[in-house]
Design a protein around this motif. Sequence first.
Motif, short mmCIF file in Angstrom:
data_model
loop_
_atom_site.label_atom_id
_atom_site.label_comp_id
_atom_site.label_asym_id
_atom_site.label_seq_id
_atom_site.Cartn_x
_atom_site.Cartn_y
_atom_site.Cartn_z
N MET A 69 81.89 8.26 70.20
CA MET A 69 80.37 8.44 69.88
C MET A 69 79.29 7.45 69.98
O MET A 69 78.24 7.56 70.62
CB MET A 69 79.97 9.25 68.62
CG MET A 69 80.44 10.62 68.60
SD MET A 69 79.30 11.42 69.96
CE MET A 69 77.81 11.73 69.41
N CYS A 70 79.98 6.23 69.39
CA CYS A 70 79.22 4.84 69.29
C CYS A 70 78.81 4.50 70.90
O CYS A 70 79.72 4.52 71.68
CB CYS A 70 79.76 3.74 68.55
SG CYS A 70 81.45 3.59 69.20
N GLY A 76 73.86 -6.98 77.50
CA GLY A 76 74.47 -6.73 78.89
C GLY A 76 75.88 -6.21 79.03
O GLY A 76 76.31 -6.29 80.12
N HIS A 77 76.48 -5.77 77.78
CA HIS A 77 77.92 -5.30 77.98
C HIS A 77 77.84 -3.66 76.96
O HIS A 77 77.17 -3.77 75.91
CB HIS A 77 79.10 -5.83 77.27
CG HIS A 77 79.29 -7.33 77.99
ND1 HIS A 77 79.74 -7.28 79.19
CD2 HIS A 77 78.57 -8.57 78.01
CE1 HIS A 77 79.60 -8.68 79.56
NE2 HIS A 77 79.08 -9.30 78.91
N PRO A 78 78.19 -2.71 77.83
CA PRO A 78 78.52 -1.70 76.94
C PRO A 78 79.53 -1.87 75.96
O PRO A 78 80.43 -2.57 76.35
CB PRO A 78 79.14 -0.64 77.95
CG PRO A 78 79.26 -1.18 79.05
CD PRO A 78 78.78 -2.70 79.11
N HIS A 79 79.27 -1.30 74.66
CA HIS A 79 80.27 -1.83 73.47
C HIS A 79 80.35 -3.30 73.07
O HIS A 79 81.24 -3.85 72.58
CB HIS A 79 81.57 -1.41 73.71
CG HIS A 79 81.79 0.30 73.77
ND1 HIS A 79 81.50 1.18 72.89
CD2 HIS A 79 82.31 1.09 74.94
CE1 HIS A 79 81.66 2.20 73.12
NE2 HIS A 79 82.13 2.30 74.44
N ASN A 122 76.31 15.15 77.67
CA ASN A 122 76.66 16.58 77.70
C ASN A 122 77.55 16.78 79.15
O ASN A 122 78.27 17.40 79.41
CB ASN A 122 75.36 17.47 77.70
CG ASN A 122 75.76 18.88 78.02
OD1 ASN A 122 75.67 19.47 78.85
ND2 ASN A 122 76.57 19.50 76.86
N ALA A 123 76.96 15.94 80.15
CA ALA A 123 77.50 15.90 81.54
C ALA A 123 79.04 15.91 81.37
O ALA A 123 79.57 16.39 82.18
CB ALA A 123 76.92 14.75 82.18
N PHE A 124 79.66 14.80 80.57
CA PHE A 124 81.04 14.54 80.30
C PHE A 124 81.65 15.98 79.90
O PHE A 124 82.69 16.42 80.39
CB PHE A 124 81.24 13.58 79.41
CG PHE A 124 81.54 12.10 79.91
CD1 PHE A 124 81.08 12.15 81.32
CD2 PHE A 124 81.95 11.25 79.22
CE1 PHE A 124 81.10 10.84 82.09
CE2 PHE A 124 82.09 10.08 80.14
CZ PHE A 124 81.58 9.64 81.19
N GLY A 165 86.21 9.24 75.91
CA GLY A 165 85.11 9.93 76.64
C GLY A 165 83.76 9.29 76.23
O GLY A 165 82.60 9.81 76.13
N CYS A 166 83.76 8.06 76.01
CA CYS A 166 82.52 7.37 75.49
C CYS A 166 81.15 7.29 76.47
O CYS A 166 80.23 7.02 76.01
CB CYS A 166 82.70 6.08 74.99
SG CYS A 166 83.46 4.95 76.02
N GLY A 167 81.60 6.92 77.70
CA GLY A 167 80.67 7.07 78.92
C GLY A 167 80.55 5.34 79.24
O GLY A 167 79.35 5.02 79.86
N ALA A 168 80.98 4.66 78.64
CA ALA A 168 80.72 2.94 79.02
C ALA A 168 81.05 2.68 80.29
O ALA A 168 80.33 2.00 80.93
CB ALA A 168 81.82 2.16 77.80
N CYS A 169 82.01 3.35 80.97
CA CYS A 169 82.19 3.18 82.59
C CYS A 169 81.17 3.55 83.25
O CYS A 169 80.83 2.97 84.12
CB CYS A 169 83.61 4.14 82.73
SG CYS A 169 83.61 5.99 82.14
#
Lengths: 251, 295
Positions: A69-70, A76-79, A122-124, A165-169
């Motif tokens: 979730m987080c 400049g970086h996801p996570h 939600n797209a994921f 499934g966090c979406g960082a990618c």
Amino acid sequence: METTISVKLKIWRQRSPKEKGQFVEYELDNVSTGSSFLEMLDMLNQKLVEKGEEPVVFDNDCREGICGMCSLYINGHPHGPVQGITTCQLHMRKFKNGDVITIEPWRSAAFPVIRDLMVNRNAFDQIQQAGGYVSFNCGGAPDANATPISKEVADVAMDSATCIGCGACVAACKNGSAMLFVSAKVSQFALLPQGQVERARRARAMVKKMDELGFGNCTNTGACAAECPKNIPLSNIARLNREFIKAKCAD
Amino acid sequence: MWLTSSSVGRKLVMAVTGVCLVLFVTFHVLMNGVAIFWPAGYNAVCAFLGANWYALVASIGLAALFIIHIIYALWLTLQNRKARGNDRYAVTSKPKQVEWASQNMLVLGIVVLAFLVVHMIQFWAKMQLAEILGQHDPDPANGMYFINAAFSCWVTPVVYIIGFIALWFHMTHGFWSMFQSAGWDNDTWLPRLKCIANWWTSLVVALFIAEALVFTVNANNGNYANCPIVSGAEVECCEAAEVVVSMEGCAGHHHEGCTGNHEGCEGNHEGCTGNHEGCAGQKAECTKCEESTEE
Ligand code: HEM
Ligand code: SF4
Ligand code: FES
């Protein structure tokens, strides 16, 4: 050694999906280096609530790196700047006294901002619903050893299955591509005997949904794998390409 | 059709056109190598690949590859910009695993394309196109003549080298990326492919740059202009003789039986079939040679 530091936060504030957002700066003192990044934000919110201001909205749940979730884009970086961990696993000891920390939401057309740092992922879920599962008739639980699986294959499948499934990618990708996520979800089943029945259908359906939802075309930059908190490797994307191409050629 | 309607299919088209372009570029650099070591041989290649039906079929195929590659490149890039959305990050940083080239493929491709336009004007338009249009002067198959014309101007090597550097970046990424797009999933081979990509591309680009430099030096030293093969001048003295090429001074393109130009004698005289005793090496029958030695 645990000490306290002061940091300057630049946080994206946006009241609703339609309204324009902007950065707001906050100074925060007495942040323990032993605290986590999210605890630091809790501290900030506590202060804001006490002052009668709106707290900063951000997604989080398990706070132990398993729910995905987080979703904060930190400096400049996801996570955050440390590779291989989620935002909730990031500690304030990674920052120095006086650091300016810029916190933004995931930015990608398929992940619209709901409020402040919270985005709609939600797209994921829709991609998962299109084929990210195995279906079978339930009965008595089969014996665990009834279907032999080699250690190598089991390892690769398990590694793919660690995607949270966090979406960082997507957040990291200059093309807004969801290929790493989809490839992890397709790989985890394509490699295992249980996933064979729906193998081709899964690859077709998930890629189709991903394209429909407006994710971009992968150009193999590799930013996704570099920023993925679960270190999902780029070779999964090649596997997804193969699964899809094979499925289409068989049509 | 999934090659147009799906992202993976579109990438497959990119990869297939990409691999053909890589092979073409590799063939091209080897062919140009002939022009360094054996200009007459290069002209023979040019004559062979003129406007024959097989050369035309290959050219049309190649043009189609380029056009498909470029149309898909623009299309994919536009889609990707749209997928990224209008809101940009305030702070961005590139993880060290990410190649710069991989994020700038379109820009690099456009630089290569700009070079390509100059290159086509300098060579293709004057060779294959001229032949199609039936122009004969200068001889469209005289590749060395056009190399001389293009590389006598200093701008040419500069433009070419910029194009080659862009190609290096484009191809070092594209080379392994095309295998990934085509679905070769292999953690052992991915690093190896990256290594092969670097070697292959570096060799191709180094050879291209070496060729551009050799052509520039020879063109500016007049080595090509003095050379009867390049200038297309009639070789009178040695009409009947076999052409044997060596690059020395290219005055220097020796013709068998003729050790070259003779002092005081512009060299090639009608009726003079070679080197003659006396006459700083010329034969008595050759009146012009006699005159020149008498002086
Ligand atoms: C001799 C010239 C060229 C060669 C050898 C070449 C080769 C390649 C290769 C091998 C790829 C990788 C394909 C993949 O990732 O699957 C590629 C990608 C690409 N090329 Fe080229 N290319 C050339 C010219 C051009 C030109 C003229 C343009 C544009 C104007 C261009 C634009 C692109 C773009 C944008 C990509 C990335 C597409 C993507 O990965 O989705 N290329 N090229
Ligand atoms: S592949 Fe990695 S970055 Fe992408 S959703 Fe899964 S865990 Fe997150
Ligand atoms: S809050 Fe669950 S992974 Fe970070």
